[in-house]
Scaffold this motif. Structure first.
Motif, PDB file in Angstrom:
ATOM      1  N   VAL A 126       2.529   1.715  -3.452  1.00 14.08           N
ATOM      2  CA  VAL A 126       1.593   2.254  -4.434  1.00 14.08           C
ATOM      3  C   VAL A 126       1.256   3.702  -4.100  1.00 14.08           C
ATOM      4  CG1 VAL A 126      -0.744   2.056  -5.334  1.00 14.08           C
ATOM      5  CG2 VAL A 126       0.638   0.010  -5.025  1.00 14.08           C
ATOM      6  N   ASP A 127       1.045   3.952  -2.813  1.00 15.49           N
ATOM      7  CA  ASP A 127       0.687   5.306  -2.386  1.00 15.49           C
ATOM      8  C   ASP A 127       1.788   6.300  -2.767  1.00 15.49           C
ATOM      9  OD1 ASP A 127      -1.224   6.965  -1.119  1.00 15.49           O
ATOM     10  OD2 ASP A 127       0.130   7.165   0.579  1.00 15.49           O
ATOM     11  N   LYS A 185       1.493   9.383  -5.258  1.00 19.52           N
ATOM     12  CA  LYS A 185       1.757  10.742  -4.787  1.00 19.52           C
ATOM     13  C   LYS A 185       2.836  11.423  -5.616  1.00 19.52           C
ATOM     14  CE  LYS A 185       0.161  10.642  -0.063  1.00 19.52           C
ATOM     15  NZ  LYS A 185       0.496  10.000   1.196  1.00 19.52           N
ATOM     16  N   ALA A 219      -5.535   5.841  -6.061  1.00 21.77           N
ATOM     17  CA  ALA A 219      -4.629   4.967  -5.318  1.00 21.77           C
ATOM     18  C   ALA A 219      -5.156   3.532  -5.222  1.00 21.77           C
ATOM     19  CB  ALA A 219      -4.349   5.564  -3.944  1.00 21.77           C
ATOM     20  N   PRO A 220      -6.410   3.322  -4.819  1.00 21.87           N
ATOM     21  CA  PRO A 220      -6.920   1.951  -4.822  1.00 21.87           C
ATOM     22  C   PRO A 220      -6.920   1.332  -6.222  1.00 21.87           C
ATOM     23  CG  PRO A 220      -8.386   3.372  -3.585  1.00 21.87           C
ATOM     24  CD  PRO A 220      -7.396   4.260  -4.254  1.00 21.87           C
ATOM     25  N   LEU A 236      -3.426   0.233  -6.860  1.00 19.25           N
ATOM     26  CA  LEU A 236      -3.111  -0.952  -6.051  1.00 19.25           C
ATOM     27  C   LEU A 236      -3.742  -2.198  -6.659  1.00 19.25           C
ATOM     28  CD1 LEU A 236      -1.907  -2.077  -3.387  1.00 19.25           C
ATOM     29  CD2 LEU A 236      -4.162  -1.796  -2.392  1.00 19.25           C
ATOM     30  N   VAL A 238       0.836  -1.199   0.000  1.00 18.06           N
ATOM     31  CA  VAL A 238       0.000   0.000   0.000  1.00 18.06           C
ATOM     32  C   VAL A 238       0.876   1.257   0.000  1.00 18.06           C
ATOM     33  CG1 VAL A 238      -1.598   1.343   1.415  1.00 18.06           C
ATOM     34  CG2 VAL A 238      -2.023  -1.067   1.037  1.00 18.06           C
ATOM     35  N   GLU A 239       1.919   1.230   0.798  1.00 17.85           N
ATOM     36  CA  GLU A 239       2.795   2.410   0.853  1.00 17.85           C
ATOM     37  C   GLU A 239       3.529   2.613  -0.463  1.00 17.85           C
ATOM     38  OE1 GLU A 239       5.287   2.360   4.391  1.00 17.85           O
ATOM     39  OE2 GLU A 239       4.183   4.174   4.866  1.00 17.85           O
TER      40      GLU A 239
END
Lengths: 287, 156
Positions: free
Chosen positions: A91-92, A96, A107-108, A111, A88-89
């Motif tokens: 991808v986040d 960003k 973001a989702p 992911l 998650v980080e």
């Protein structure tokens, strides 16, 4: 391999044929028994193997991540939560870095694309004969001719799968462009770039040229997105099939190609995700 | 490589997965991440605050220690001074007492000597009278001669 000894061509073609269920002009709704029957079905057919594996893998992804999300604590994370948080980080951060607008979807979306495509690509590492042979055995149990049970394990080697995802992304691109710039902005983007002129008459002459250029650019996005993934995985799969035909020497070769392919698998999933983010940020950002 | 309904199915599955991810996976994981981030930041903050407090406390303790040492030294000095004073006083007292006692003893001795002289004088006078009586064979009136002897004794 199923049935009698096929020629190399037959073997390859057998491996590249999807398990198709569709509306045949003569047989009605049925499973195709040959490549010819499958292509006769035209549009009204589904690839059961592609859909089955992709949906199954997608559900595995959702299940794993949902499990981690349910038990997510702020304390010391477990192994699964650690892994999920890492993804998650990652991808986040990618989102960003590239996407500067505000959206709860991007973001989702990224992911899901990364994990799902990665899992689908990962099926490429399963030796090419294992699952098709298993499918042939099961098919034989239900009375089908094993030679005509087709089973393609890697969903991303099916252009339908990649194009399905790419067209969804394409839809989102158009939706976001219109949402942020309005319909006129969308049309303007298609017709007023790259050539523009303060002179109205010259500008009017430029519009068709611009439209031709920009429309191709726009269409190239989903098509390149779909074909890049499909082409890479299809080629990889084909090489696995060719390696599988050479007898005992396939073992070291298969290993080498598989190790190399791990890179391709991850890279293609990452590229699909990254390009999606880039396209979405292009859709949202004003020039 | 036929384009067919699979494409639509895949798109629907994709949409569902993205929706599910957006709804049920992303928010809790992100929330957990942010909360942990905050927790860690708070922890680090608290640690640095505690370090600062410790430093202050150490400084205070040092200060107190220094002060009490100084006080103790002062008290000790004062006590010594007092003790010295007392000792001096006692010494002085003792000296005076000694002098007094010596004086007393001297006067007593003088008295004693005077008394002894008196006694001796008396005895000598008696002895002289006795001697004279013996010499004169009791022919002399004792009373008459006592005055002479006394006079004699006083001259001794």
């Amino acid at each position: 391999m199923a049935g009698t000894n096929p020629t190399p061509t037959e073997y390859i073609q057998h491996h590249l044929q999807n398990l198709t269920f569709g509306l045949h002009p003569d047989n009605g709704w049925s499973i195709a028994h040959s490549a010819q029957e499958a292509s006769d079905m035209g549009f009204w057919a589904v690839h059961l193997d592609t859909l089955g594996w992709s949906v199954g893998l997608g559900l595995i992804f959702l299940w794993l991540f949902k499990k981690a999300a349910n038990t997510a604590t702020t304390g010391v994370p477990g192994a699964l939560q650690n892994f999920v948080e890492l993804m998650v980080e990652f991808v986040d951060n990618s989102v960003k870095d590239t996407f500067h607008g505000k959206s709860k979807l991007i973001a989702p979306l990224a992911l899901t694309i990364f994990c799902w495509v990665f899992l689908m690509n990962l099926m490429d590492l399963v030796p090419v004969d294992f699952l098709p042979m298993l499918a042939a055995k099961i098919g034989a149990m239900f009375g089908a001719d094993p030679a005509h049970v087709y089973f393609k394990v890697v969903p991303t080697t099916d252009v339908n799968a990649t194009l399905g995802m790419a067209l969804s992304v394409f839809g989102l691109i158009i939706f976001y462009t219109i949402r942020t710039k309005g319909f006129s902005g969308f049309i303007g983007e298609l017709t007023l770039h790259p050539f523009n002129s303060p002179n109205k008459l010259v500008q009017a002459l430029f519009i068709p040229v611009n439209f031709l250029l920009e429309f191709v650019t726009l269409l190239a996005k989903p098509i390149s997105l779909a074909l890049r993934l499909f082409g890479n995985l299809y080629a990889g799969e084909l090489i696995f099939i060719l390696i599988a035909m050479i007898g005992l020497w396939q073992l070291p070769l298969h290993f080498t190609w598989a190790v190399f392919h791990i890179l391709v698998i991850t890279l293609q999933a990452f590229i699909f995700m990254m390009l999606t983010i880039v396209y979405m940020s292009m859709a949202v950002e004003k020039h | 490589m036929n384009l067919n309904l699979t494409l639509v199915g895949q798109a629907i599955a994709f949409a569902f997965f993205v929706w599910f991810c957006m709804k049920f996976i992303w928010p809790p994981v992100m929330q957990a991440l942010q909360e942990r981030q905050k927790k860690i930041a708070d922890g680090l903050d608290a640690a640095s605050r505690a370090a600062r407090d410790l430093e202050v406390a150490e400084k205070e303790a040092d200060e107190t220690l220094r002060k009490s040492k100084q006080e103790a030294a002062e008290i000790l000095e004062q006590a010594q001074k007092q003790a010295n004073q007392k000792l001096e006083q006692a010494r002085e007292d003792a000296r005076l007492e000694g002098e007094r006692m010596i004086a007393k003893a001297k006067s007593e001795i003088e008295q004693e000597v005077a008394r002894a002289k008196e006694d001796l004088r008396a005895q000598v006078s008696r002895l002289a009278v006795l001697g004279a009586e013996r010499i004169l064979e009791s022919s002399i009136d004792e009373k008459q001669h006592a005055a002479i002897v006394d006079k004699l004794a006083k001259e001794l």
